[in-house]
Design a protein around this motif. Structure first.
Motif, PDB file in Angstrom:
ATOM      1  N   SER A 265     -31.174 -19.065 -55.186  1.00 44.87           N
ATOM      2  CA  SER A 265     -31.779 -18.470 -56.381  1.00 44.87           C
ATOM      3  C   SER A 265     -33.182 -19.017 -56.622  1.00 44.87           C
ATOM      4  O   SER A 265     -33.977 -18.410 -57.349  1.00 44.87           O
ATOM      5  N   GLN A 266     -33.483 -20.167 -55.994  1.00 41.62           N
ATOM      6  CA  GLN A 266     -34.804 -20.753 -56.141  1.00 41.62           C
ATOM      7  C   GLN A 266     -35.783 -20.230 -55.094  1.00 41.62           C
ATOM      8  O   GLN A 266     -36.965 -20.529 -55.143  1.00 41.62           O
ATOM      9  N   ASN A 267     -35.265 -19.486 -54.148  1.00 43.38           N
ATOM     10  CA  ASN A 267     -36.104 -18.978 -53.069  1.00 43.38           C
ATOM     11  C   ASN A 267     -37.222 -18.110 -53.632  1.00 43.38           C
ATOM     12  O   ASN A 267     -36.996 -17.249 -54.479  1.00 43.38           O
ATOM     13  N   GLY A 268     -38.438 -18.320 -53.126  1.00 42.95           N
ATOM     14  CA  GLY A 268     -39.584 -17.592 -53.654  1.00 42.95           C
ATOM     15  C   GLY A 268     -39.496 -16.098 -53.450  1.00 42.95           C
ATOM     16  O   GLY A 268     -39.880 -15.325 -54.324  1.00 42.95           O
ATOM     17  N   VAL A 269     -38.963 -15.666 -52.321  1.00 44.49           N
ATOM     18  CA  VAL A 269     -38.849 -14.232 -52.045  1.00 44.49           C
ATOM     19  C   VAL A 269     -37.895 -13.574 -53.021  1.00 44.49           C
ATOM     20  O   VAL A 269     -38.175 -12.497 -53.576  1.00 44.49           O
ATOM     21  N   ILE A 270     -36.780 -14.244 -53.246  1.00 40.53           N
ATOM     22  CA  ILE A 270     -35.771 -13.689 -54.163  1.00 40.53           C
ATOM     23  C   ILE A 270     -36.326 -13.635 -55.585  1.00 40.53           C
ATOM     24  O   ILE A 270     -36.148 -12.646 -56.307  1.00 40.53           O
ATOM     25  N   SER A 271     -37.016 -14.687 -55.990  1.00 40.17           N
ATOM     26  CA  SER A 271     -37.605 -14.714 -57.334  1.00 40.17           C
ATOM     27  C   SER A 271     -38.625 -13.586 -57.503  1.00 40.17           C
ATOM     28  O   SER A 271     -38.676 -12.937 -58.561  1.00 40.17           O
ATOM     29  N   ALA A 272     -39.393 -13.317 -56.452  1.00 37.44           N
ATOM     30  CA  ALA A 272     -40.373 -12.233 -56.514  1.00 37.44           C
ATOM     31  C   ALA A 272     -39.681 -10.878 -56.602  1.00 37.44           C
ATOM     32  O   ALA A 272     -40.122  -9.981 -57.339  1.00 37.44           O
ATOM     33  N   GLN A 273     -38.577 -10.723 -55.877  1.00 41.94           N
ATOM     34  CA  GLN A 273     -37.832  -9.473 -55.934  1.00 41.94           C
ATOM     35  C   GLN A 273     -37.233  -9.247 -57.318  1.00 41.94           C
ATOM     36  O   GLN A 273     -37.256  -8.126 -57.842  1.00 41.94           O
ATOM     37  N   ILE A 274     -36.727 -10.318 -57.909  1.00 45.73           N
ATOM     38  CA  ILE A 274     -36.144 -10.205 -59.250  1.00 45.73           C
ATOM     39  C   ILE A 274     -37.226  -9.832 -60.259  1.00 45.73           C
ATOM     40  O   ILE A 274     -37.019  -8.981 -61.127  1.00 45.73           O
ATOM     41  N   GLU A 275     -38.390 -10.438 -60.122  1.00 43.41           N
ATOM     42  CA  GLU A 275     -39.498 -10.138 -61.033  1.00 43.41           C
ATOM     43  C   GLU A 275     -39.941  -8.686 -60.880  1.00 43.41           C
ATOM     44  O   GLU A 275     -40.184  -7.983 -61.875  1.00 43.41           O
TER      45      GLU A 275
END
Length: 379
Positions: A265-275
């Motif tokens: 959940s801290q992964n930058g790619v995942i965070s960008a996708q969520i945003e």
């Protein structure tokens, strides 16, 4: 009017209503014809079963026909099981492998062959006189109960999986298919328990109580059939199914990823996708479509549906159903607090934000705010 005449009257009405409902299901125009036909055959079998209260008046020594009628009850639950599959999954089709559901019915009839079907008339009459003590009947009733438990558990497992798949992939707030099938299965379970208790009285000296129990069972069967007719008239399309090829998020996650949820959940790619997803939901408001699915949303934001499912159901840790409804409730809250839209009724607002059911809207709104929509507007 004595108890037997009253029971016969109820049975005649129940058989007529069952056949009427079967005719309705055969002739109603709907996309899900397979489900309707399976349900129609189920009610034809129910009519055959209920005819036992008066069938003896017409057979006059046709003992083979009466025993065969008994065994047709072994076709009822397989038909109901297949009906549930056909309603839940729009791509369900009957296949040759489904013929194995006939095995209990065929096996029981084979059990009756040596000492009944091939026996002489005198032996058949004697069989009927003491049939409750005959081992064939005990085996038959045991198979009926084992079969019922197997299929009713199977139905509830289908509904459990269907509910999870629905919540992870659909945002239609009606949710009528699951509720309708769950209610139906529960009613069947309760009715069967009553029938079992009634059957146990057969092996006691409570003959008077047994007759009244038959009246009760016949009345319950009539009420259930009438309830089905009301449901069928209100929902002639018998609902839309979902795709059986859909998978739960836990089944498509790579092995080991579930255990490392916090790290991922801290992964930058995942965070960008969520945003990106949240920004799209806020700006484009796709949730206003009451029939929005995860497939449609994935197409809109150009993300593979598998990745979007994992993103919402696993990383955001919300069912797609709840994820979409949260935006709908937030939109409704802003409208309810907007002085310029105070003339809008709650019913108009719920349709405007993507809901299609007042009860679903009220339930979701109270879950999110701990207030009813009216109380929130007045607070």
């Amino acid at each position: 009017m004595d108890k037997l005449s009253f029971l016969n009257g109820i049975a005649w009405i129940a058989v007529f209503v069952s056949m009427l409902l079967a005719f309705f299901l055969f002739t109603v125009k709907t996309q899900n014809k397979l489900a309707n036909r399976l349900f129609a055959f189920f009610f034809i079998l129910s009519a055959i079963d209920l005819s036992g209260f008066f069938f003896y008046e017409f057979i006059d020594g046709q003992f083979d026909l009466e025993v065969f009628r008994w065994t047709t009850c072994l076709l009822g639950m397989p038909l109901f099981y297949l009906f549930v599959l056909a309603v839940c999954y729009s791509d369900f089709r009957l296949q040759w492998k489904h013929l194995w559901h006939l095995f209990p019915f065929l096996a029981v009839n084979l059990i009756f062959v040596p000492r009944f079907y091939l026996a002489g008339e005198v032996e058949k009459i004697q069989f009927f006189r003491i049939h409750n003590q005959m081992p064939e009947m005990l085996i038959f009733r045991s198979i009926v109960e084992f079969q019922y438990v197997y299929y009713i558990v199977g139905v509830f497992l289908i509904l459990k999986k269907y509910k999870k798949l629905y919540l992870e992939n659909y945002a239609n707030t009606g949710f009528s298919t699951y509720m309708w099938l769950f209610q139906m299965a529960t009613v069947f379970l309760i009715a069967h328990i009553i029938v079992v208790l009634k059957t146990l009285l057969r092996y006691t000296d409570l003959n008077e109580t047994f007759l009244w129990a038959n009246v009760l069972v016949g009345s319950i069967a009539l009420l259930i059939t009438c309830w089905f007719i009301m449901k069928a008239l209100n929902h002639p399309e018998l609902f839309r199914g979902i795709n059986s090829k859909l998978k739960l998020t836990k089944d498509i996650l790579p092995e080991g990823e579930i255990k490392s949820e916090t790290a991922n959940s801290q992964n930058g790619v995942i965070s960008a996708q969520i945003e990106t997803l949240r920004q799209y939901m806020t700006e484009k408001e796709p949730y206003l479509d009451p029939s929005l699915t995860i497939q449609e949303l994935a197409n809109q934001i150009n993300i593979p549906v598998r990745d979007l499912s994992v993103l919402i159901n696993h990383h955001i840790d919300q069912h797609f159903f709840d994820f979409v409804n949260e935006y709908r409730i937030q939109k409704a809250m802003s409208i309810l607090k907007n002085p310029s839209k105070k003339e809008l009724t709650v019913l108009e607002i719920l349709y405007e934000v993507g809901f299609n059911s007042k009860s679903s809207f009220n339930t979701s709104f109270k879950k999110y705010t701990n207030l009813t929509p009216t109380a929130y507007r007045n607070s």
